[in-house]
Motif scaffolding. Structure first.
Motif, mmCIF file in Angstrom:
data_model
loop_
_atom_site.group_PDB
_atom_site.id
_atom_site.type_symbol
_atom_site.label_atom_id
_atom_site.label_comp_id
_atom_site.label_asym_id
_atom_site.label_seq_id
_atom_site.Cartn_x
_atom_site.Cartn_y
_atom_site.Cartn_z
ATOM 1 N N LYS A 18 57.911 125.972 14.918
ATOM 2 C CA LYS A 18 57.624 127.131 15.758
ATOM 3 C C LYS A 18 56.175 127.553 15.524
ATOM 4 C CE LYS A 18 58.794 131.970 16.612
ATOM 5 N NZ LYS A 18 59.632 133.135 16.217
ATOM 6 N N GLN A 19 55.491 127.811 16.634
ATOM 7 C CA GLN A 19 54.110 128.282 16.552
ATOM 8 C C GLN A 19 54.022 129.635 17.257
ATOM 9 O OE1 GLN A 19 51.187 125.772 18.490
ATOM 10 N NE2 GLN A 19 49.531 126.525 17.191
ATOM 11 N N ARG A 20 53.761 130.668 16.481
ATOM 12 C CA ARG A 20 53.585 131.990 17.072
ATOM 13 C C ARG A 20 52.238 132.047 17.780
ATOM 14 N NH1 ARG A 20 57.359 135.579 15.114
ATOM 15 N NH2 ARG A 20 58.415 134.962 13.182
ATOM 16 N N PRO A 21 52.065 132.912 18.765
ATOM 17 C CA PRO A 21 50.769 133.036 19.444
ATOM 18 C C PRO A 21 49.649 133.292 18.446
ATOM 19 C CG PRO A 21 52.453 134.245 20.637
ATOM 20 C CD PRO A 21 53.092 133.789 19.358
ATOM 21 N N GLY A 22 48.594 132.470 18.526
ATOM 22 C CA GLY A 22 47.469 132.611 17.610
ATOM 23 C C GLY A 22 47.695 132.016 16.239
ATOM 24 N N GLY A 23 48.862 131.439 16.030
ATOM 25 C CA GLY A 23 49.184 130.890 14.706
ATOM 26 C C GLY A 23 49.207 129.385 14.695
ATOM 27 N N HIS A 24 49.745 128.837 13.622
ATOM 28 C CA HIS A 24 49.855 127.395 13.499
ATOM 29 C C HIS A 24 51.335 127.027 13.427
ATOM 30 C CE1 HIS A 24 49.682 129.095 9.413
ATOM 31 N NE2 HIS A 24 50.543 128.153 9.095
ATOM 32 N N PRO A 25 51.659 125.766 13.711
ATOM 33 C CA PRO A 25 53.077 125.366 13.673
ATOM 34 C C PRO A 25 53.661 125.537 12.274
ATOM 35 C CG PRO A 25 51.754 123.752 14.853
ATOM 36 C CD PRO A 25 50.790 124.686 14.192
ATOM 37 N N VAL A 26 54.895 126.028 12.250
ATOM 38 C CA VAL A 26 55.607 126.218 10.993
ATOM 39 C C VAL A 26 56.920 125.449 11.071
ATOM 40 C CG1 VAL A 26 56.757 127.888 9.494
ATOM 41 C CG2 VAL A 26 54.571 128.473 10.566
ATOM 42 N N PHE A 27 57.186 124.661 10.057
ATOM 43 C CA PHE A 27 58.390 123.830 10.012
ATOM 44 C C PHE A 27 59.641 124.695 10.000
ATOM 45 C CE2 PHE A 27 61.019 120.313 8.977
ATOM 46 C CZ PHE A 27 61.841 120.667 7.929
ATOM 47 N N LEU A 28 60.590 124.348 10.873
ATOM 48 C CA LEU A 28 61.861 125.066 10.918
ATOM 49 C C LEU A 28 62.975 124.262 10.256
ATOM 50 C CD1 LEU A 28 61.873 126.456 14.593
ATOM 51 C CD2 LEU A 28 61.342 127.699 12.483
ATOM 52 N N ILE A 29 63.142 123.011 10.716
ATOM 53 C CA ILE A 29 64.312 122.260 10.263
ATOM 54 C C ILE A 29 64.122 120.779 10.527
ATOM 55 C CG2 ILE A 29 65.706 122.154 12.365
ATOM 56 C CD1 ILE A 29 67.961 123.476 10.556
ATOM 57 N N GLN A 30 64.899 119.969 9.821
ATOM 58 C CA GLN A 30 64.920 118.524 10.049
ATOM 59 C C GLN A 30 66.362 118.072 10.240
ATOM 60 O OE1 GLN A 30 62.392 115.254 8.204
ATOM 61 N NE2 GLN A 30 64.091 115.349 6.769
ATOM 62 N N LEU A 31 66.571 117.187 11.220
ATOM 63 C CA LEU A 31 67.869 116.588 11.471
ATOM 64 C C LEU A 31 67.758 115.097 11.241
ATOM 65 C CD1 LEU A 31 68.605 118.481 14.799
ATOM 66 C CD2 LEU A 31 69.476 119.073 12.537
ATOM 67 N N VAL A 32 68.768 114.533 10.605
ATOM 68 C CA VAL A 32 68.709 113.124 10.228
ATOM 69 C C VAL A 32 69.901 112.316 10.757
ATOM 70 C CG1 VAL A 32 68.613 111.531 8.286
ATOM 71 C CG2 VAL A 32 67.423 113.707 8.137
ATOM 72 N N LYS A 33 71.070 112.930 10.752
ATOM 73 C CA LYS A 33 72.288 112.182 11.088
ATOM 74 C C LYS A 33 72.630 112.292 12.571
ATOM 75 C CE LYS A 33 74.211 113.209 6.529
ATOM 76 N NZ LYS A 33 75.290 113.916 5.814
ATOM 77 N N SER A 34 73.209 111.243 13.091
ATOM 78 C CA SER A 34 73.688 111.232 14.465
ATOM 79 C C SER A 34 74.702 112.352 14.673
ATOM 80 C CB SER A 34 74.350 109.875 14.747
ATOM 81 O OG SER A 34 75.037 109.886 15.956
ATOM 82 N N GLY A 35 74.505 113.159 15.733
ATOM 83 C CA GLY A 35 75.426 114.239 16.029
ATOM 84 C C GLY A 35 75.306 115.463 15.134
ATOM 85 N N GLU A 36 74.310 115.465 14.283
ATOM 86 C CA GLU A 36 74.167 116.561 13.315
ATOM 87 C C GLU A 36 73.884 117.884 14.020
ATOM 88 O OE1 GLU A 36 71.182 115.762 10.375
ATOM 89 O OE2 GLU A 36 71.917 117.322 9.020
ATOM 90 N N VAL A 37 74.486 118.946 13.507
ATOM 91 C CA VAL A 37 74.262 120.295 14.002
ATOM 92 C C VAL A 37 73.916 121.181 12.800
ATOM 93 C CG1 VAL A 37 75.220 122.309 15.177
ATOM 94 C CG2 VAL A 37 75.877 120.004 15.918
ATOM 95 N N LYS A 38 72.822 121.913 12.933
ATOM 96 C CA LYS A 38 72.427 122.853 11.880
ATOM 97 C C LYS A 38 72.138 124.209 12.500
ATOM 98 C CE LYS A 38 70.478 119.766 8.382
ATOM 99 N NZ LYS A 38 69.262 119.471 7.545
ATOM 100 N N LYS A 39 72.431 125.253 11.742
ATOM 101 C CA LYS A 39 72.202 126.601 12.240
ATOM 102 C C LYS A 39 71.294 127.377 11.290
ATOM 103 C CE LYS A 39 76.380 127.175 14.990
ATOM 104 N NZ LYS A 39 77.503 128.058 15.371
ATOM 105 N N GLN A 40 70.425 128.158 11.909
ATOM 106 C CA GLN A 40 69.606 129.111 11.167
ATOM 107 C C GLN A 40 69.730 130.439 11.899
ATOM 108 O OE1 GLN A 40 65.553 127.692 11.042
ATOM 109 N NE2 GLN A 40 65.909 126.304 9.338
#
Lengths: 114, 112
Positions: B36-58
């Motif tokens: 996610k990159q806020r206006p005027g900011g830099h990209p910030v890592f949110l999450i990584q998915l690795v497995k087929s069909g994987e679902v993650k929540k934040q």
């Protein structure tokens, strides 16, 4: 708490000048990257380095070179700046990609070539 | 070469509504990441998915990796003004050591 530091936030250079953009990370990351970001085009990889003195071309390396003499520092060089290199430049670093966390980005350098 | 496409490019959302942004790769991916990159900011890592069909929540964000590992989605429920920004997906190809390919991003504007 700053982890990836880019030397300048804003930079204005003249056409034909040699430009150095510096990036330093304090996380002992093996990998470092230089991207440019333009509206509607997302992040495009210029060069990356997976070790000291090692470098690999990204998707748009033309007109750029890089230097990595120390693990923590990755420099982007515009040999002869041109107006089409006006852009936001982002440096990033990471551990072995895909294993741990994602990239950590610096705050960016907005370069204007006039 | 590998290409990662995101749709839509722009998303105008009324506060409180849900929306989804999609990420599609031309090749099978090993991993996919979201930033996610806020206006005027830099990209910030949110999450990584690795497995087929994987679902993650934040919290209000739900990330999904497709069964074929060629697409992913980010769903935000009950959008808030703090969700404003550009969301990027980045895919790592199976033969793309070290290089995540970023999509062009979805720019999200939230109307109060």
């Amino acid at each position: 708490d700053v982890k990836v530091t880019q030397s300048s936030r804003y930079l204005v250079k003249r056409t034909g000048e040699k430009v150095f953009l510096e990036c330093v990370q304090d996380m002992d990351h093996e990998n470092m990257f230089w991207y440019r970001q333009d509206p509607g085009l997302g992040l495009r990889l210029i060069y990356f380095s997976y070790d000291v003195k090692m470098k690999e071309k990204g998707d748009i390396p033309e007109g750029y070179s890089v230097s990595r003499e120390k693990k923590e520092r990755f420099s982007l060089i515009l040999e002869s700046a041109s107006t089409n290199q006006t852009s936001m430049y982002l440096c990033a670093s990471s551990y072995v990609p895909g294993v741990l966390d994602g990239y950590t980005f610096g705050s960016g350098t907005r370069l204007t070539v006039v | 070469g590998q290409q990662v496409m995101q749709i839509p490019q722009y998303q105008h959302v009324q506060e409180g509504e849900d929306f989804t942004t999609y990420c599609n790769s031309s090749t099978t991916l090993s991993n996919i990441q979201w930033y996610k990159q806020r206006p005027g900011g830099h990209p910030v890592f949110l999450i990584q998915l690795v497995k087929s069909g994987e679902v993650k929540k934040q919290k209000r964000l739900t990330f999904q990796f497709g069964e074929a590992k060629k697409n992913s989605s980010l769903h935000i429920t009950a959008t808030q003004t703090t969700d404003v920004g550009t969301y990027f997906c980045a895919g790592l190809g199976t033969d793309s050591w070290g290089k995540f390919q970023f999509g062009a991003g979805t720019q999200v504007v939230v109307t109060p």
